[in-house]
Design a protein around this motif. Structure first.
Motif, PDB file in Angstrom:
ATOM      1  N   GLY A  44       0.791  -1.233   0.000  1.00  0.00           N
ATOM      2  CA  GLY A  44       0.000   0.000   0.000  1.00  0.00           C
ATOM      3  C   GLY A  44       0.817   1.274   0.000  1.00  0.00           C
ATOM      4  N   GLU A  45       1.987   1.248  -0.641  1.00  0.00           N
ATOM      5  CA  GLU A  45       2.823   2.451  -0.660  1.00  0.00           C
ATOM      6  C   GLU A  45       2.095   3.616  -1.311  1.00  0.00           C
ATOM      7  N   GLU A  46       1.181   3.300  -2.227  1.00  0.00           N
ATOM      8  CA  GLU A  46       0.436   4.369  -2.909  1.00  0.00           C
ATOM      9  C   GLU A  46      -0.608   5.024  -2.009  1.00  0.00           C
ATOM     10  N   PHE A  47      -0.809   4.447  -0.802  1.00  0.00           N
ATOM     11  CA  PHE A  47      -1.814   4.992   0.115  1.00  0.00           C
ATOM     12  C   PHE A  47      -1.184   5.702   1.322  1.00  0.00           C
ATOM     13  N   LEU A  48       0.098   6.040   1.243  1.00  0.00           N
ATOM     14  CA  LEU A  48       0.778   6.659   2.382  1.00  0.00           C
ATOM     15  C   LEU A  48       0.291   8.077   2.671  1.00  0.00           C
ATOM     16  N   GLY A  49      -0.544   8.609   1.787  1.00  0.00           N
ATOM     17  CA  GLY A  49      -1.132   9.926   2.037  1.00  0.00           C
ATOM     18  C   GLY A  49      -2.322   9.879   2.981  1.00  0.00           C
ATOM     19  N   ASN A  50      -2.730   8.671   3.413  1.00  0.00           N
ATOM     20  CA  ASN A  50      -3.841   8.559   4.368  1.00  0.00           C
ATOM     21  C   ASN A  50      -3.550   9.393   5.606  1.00  0.00           C
ATOM     22  N   LYS A  51      -4.581  10.036   6.128  1.00  0.00           N
ATOM     23  CA  LYS A  51      -4.398  10.946   7.258  1.00  0.00           C
ATOM     24  C   LYS A  51      -4.695  10.265   8.596  1.00  0.00           C
ATOM     25  N   ILE A  52      -3.859  10.563   9.576  1.00  0.00           N
ATOM     26  CA  ILE A  52      -4.042  10.083  10.950  1.00  0.00           C
ATOM     27  C   ILE A  52      -4.563  11.260  11.762  1.00  0.00           C
ATOM     28  N   THR A  53      -5.693  11.077  12.441  1.00  0.00           N
ATOM     29  CA  THR A  53      -6.337  12.189  13.136  1.00  0.00           C
ATOM     30  C   THR A  53      -6.333  12.044  14.652  1.00  0.00           C
ATOM     31  N   THR A  54      -5.873  10.920  15.172  1.00  0.00           N
ATOM     32  CA  THR A  54      -5.851  10.719  16.620  1.00  0.00           C
ATOM     33  C   THR A  54      -4.555  10.025  17.022  1.00  0.00           C
ATOM     34  N   SER A  55      -4.087  10.340  18.233  1.00  0.00           N
ATOM     35  CA  SER A  55      -2.850   9.720  18.724  1.00  0.00           C
ATOM     36  C   SER A  55      -3.119   8.386  19.416  1.00  0.00           C
ATOM     37  N   GLU A  56      -4.375   8.039  19.579  1.00  0.00           N
ATOM     38  CA  GLU A  56      -4.712   6.775  20.236  1.00  0.00           C
ATOM     39  C   GLU A  56      -4.483   5.599  19.289  1.00  0.00           C
ATOM     40  N   ILE A  57      -4.019   4.502  19.847  1.00  0.00           N
ATOM     41  CA  ILE A  57      -3.709   3.291  19.072  1.00  0.00           C
ATOM     42  C   ILE A  57      -4.717   2.201  19.419  1.00  0.00           C
ATOM     43  N   SER A  58      -5.082   1.400  18.440  1.00  0.00           N
ATOM     44  CA  SER A  58      -5.980   0.270  18.681  1.00  0.00           C
ATOM     45  C   SER A  58      -5.244  -1.045  18.456  1.00  0.00           C
ATOM     46  N   ARG A  59      -5.379  -1.949  19.431  1.00  0.00           N
ATOM     47  CA  ARG A  59      -4.905  -3.318  19.243  1.00  0.00           C
ATOM     48  C   ARG A  59      -6.143  -4.207  19.212  1.00  0.00           C
ATOM     49  N   PRO A  60      -6.626  -4.518  18.022  1.00  0.00           N
ATOM     50  CA  PRO A  60      -7.887  -5.256  17.918  1.00  0.00           C
ATOM     51  C   PRO A  60      -7.823  -6.594  18.650  1.00  0.00           C
ATOM     52  N   GLY A  61      -8.764  -6.788  19.552  1.00  0.00           N
ATOM     53  CA  GLY A  61      -8.828  -8.035  20.319  1.00  0.00           C
ATOM     54  C   GLY A  61     -10.170  -8.711  20.115  1.00  0.00           C
ATOM     55  N   VAL A  62     -11.206  -8.129  20.747  1.00  0.00           N
ATOM     56  CA  VAL A  62     -12.549  -8.722  20.596  1.00  0.00           C
ATOM     57  C   VAL A  62     -13.005  -8.644  19.146  1.00  0.00           C
ATOM     58  N   GLU A  63     -12.473  -7.672  18.393  1.00  0.00           N
ATOM     59  CA  GLU A  63     -12.867  -7.567  16.986  1.00  0.00           C
ATOM     60  C   GLU A  63     -12.478  -8.826  16.207  1.00  0.00           C
ATOM     61  N   LEU A  64     -11.388  -9.464  16.610  1.00  0.00           N
ATOM     62  CA  LEU A  64     -10.953 -10.685  15.915  1.00  0.00           C
ATOM     63  C   LEU A  64     -11.934 -11.826  16.130  1.00  0.00           C
ATOM     64  N   THR A  65     -12.779 -11.712  17.149  1.00  0.00           N
ATOM     65  CA  THR A  65     -13.811 -12.736  17.388  1.00  0.00           C
ATOM     66  C   THR A  65     -15.105 -12.396  16.656  1.00  0.00           C
TER      67      THR A  65
END
Length: 312
Positions: A21-42
């Motif tokens: 996805g090098e062509e998508f490096l212009g995607n914008k990050i709007t929050t400093s919070e990080i997500s480690r998906p856990g329950v989402e994997l279920t």
């Protein structure tokens, strides 16, 4: 308008490897919070924070491996929301093929980090908090004096830059001249830096703009520093009262962070650089629990009491 950071800026600052996805490096990050998906994997996506960077480590990838290929693709496609800026995988672990496919479909880059996942999370958060924090600019000169961040303020022409230059000659470091960009690092910490166009430069009337790093070396400049003290230079006037004991402390609130401020009268013959050095050392002594003004007041009270007892 809220501050944003692109994924490319994150990559450039961290050295992360772009897996796809090098062509998508212009995607914008709007929050400093990080997500480690856990329950989402279920399969539970009711409270999925899709706008955050999604960080995957050994725990998440081990769980993903237990799924069938069909289950993996379904879950990965649900993780790849249009709001998701990027995925980051810690420990240089390989990305699941299903994630690579789903991320490519959704236009989301996948990055690989060398460090363990908890450290990656901490590093990304620190970087984003600095970039996304609200910023203000103040007119002044910012120097590192004995490790203390001292911002020198005052009216134009009062001698701020000349004082900073003398401090630099004495071995202290310039952070910013003329304009200081400030942002809140946390509830108790204010960080100052120079705008990119003014970095390492200082203006001295009669000489012009000089490059401090070129003239004095790399050790004479600093990129950023915590703001610990504001020293306001004010032209001396016999009609104005200035603090003499230092028992009263003025606090200035900048971005909800309280910064101590002292005012120094400017008069012919005063060595402002030495005074600022002493102010920085005195402030450090106060933070370590010693206050000369309080000691003087205690001694004065004791002397008054002793004289009163003698007169009885």
């Amino acid at each position: 308008m809220a501050n944003t950071v692109t994924v490319k800026e994150l990559v450039d600052s961290s050295g992360y490897v772009v897996l796809s996805g090098e062509e998508f490096l212009g995607n914008k990050i709007t929050t400093s919070e990080i997500s480690r998906p856990g329950v989402e994997l279920t399969g539970f996506f009711n409270f999925y924070p899709s706008a955050r960077i999604q960080l995957l480590g050994k725990t998440e990838l081990t769980f993903i491996e237990r799924m069938t290929a069909e289950e993996r693709l379904i879950v990965m496609r649900r993780l790849c929301s249009k709001e998701t800026p990027c995925f980051v995988i810690g420990r240089r672990l390989p990305a699941p093929a299903e994630l690579m496919k789903a991320a490519q479909e959704a236009g989301i880059p996948i990055l690989s980090a060398q460090s363990r996942t908890t450290r990656v999370s901490s590093n990304i958060t620190n970087f984003l908090e600095g970039k996304l924090a609200e910023q203000v600019s103040m007119h002044g000169v910012f120097v590192d004096v004995f490790g203390m961040g001292v911002m020198i303020t005052g009216d134009s022409g009062v001698g701020k830059s000349e004082t900073a230059l003398e401090l630099i000659q004495k071995g202290h470091r310039l952070v910013a001249d003329d304009r200081v960009d400030l942002y809140q690092h946390d509830e108790n910490t204010l960080i100052g830096e120079a705008p990119g166009i003014l970095r390492h430069l200082i203006e001295i009337r009669g000489i012009g703009i000089i490059d401090v790093m070129t003239l004095f070396g790399a050790g004479a400049v600093k990129q950023t520093n915590e703001v610990n003290l504001i020293v306001n230079l004010e032209l001396w006037s016999k009609d104005k009262k200035f603090e003499r004991l230092g028992s009263t402390e003025e606090i200035v609130n900048i971005l909800d962070v309280g910064i101590p401020k002292i005012t120094i009268p400017v008069k012919t013959g005063r060595n402002l650089a030495i005074i600022i050095e002493v102010a920085a050392m005195n402030f450090r002594a106060k933070t370590m629990g010693y206050n000369a003004a309080e000691t003087f007041e205690r001694n004065l009270e004791a002397l008054i009491k002793e004289n009163a007892q003698k007169g009885e």
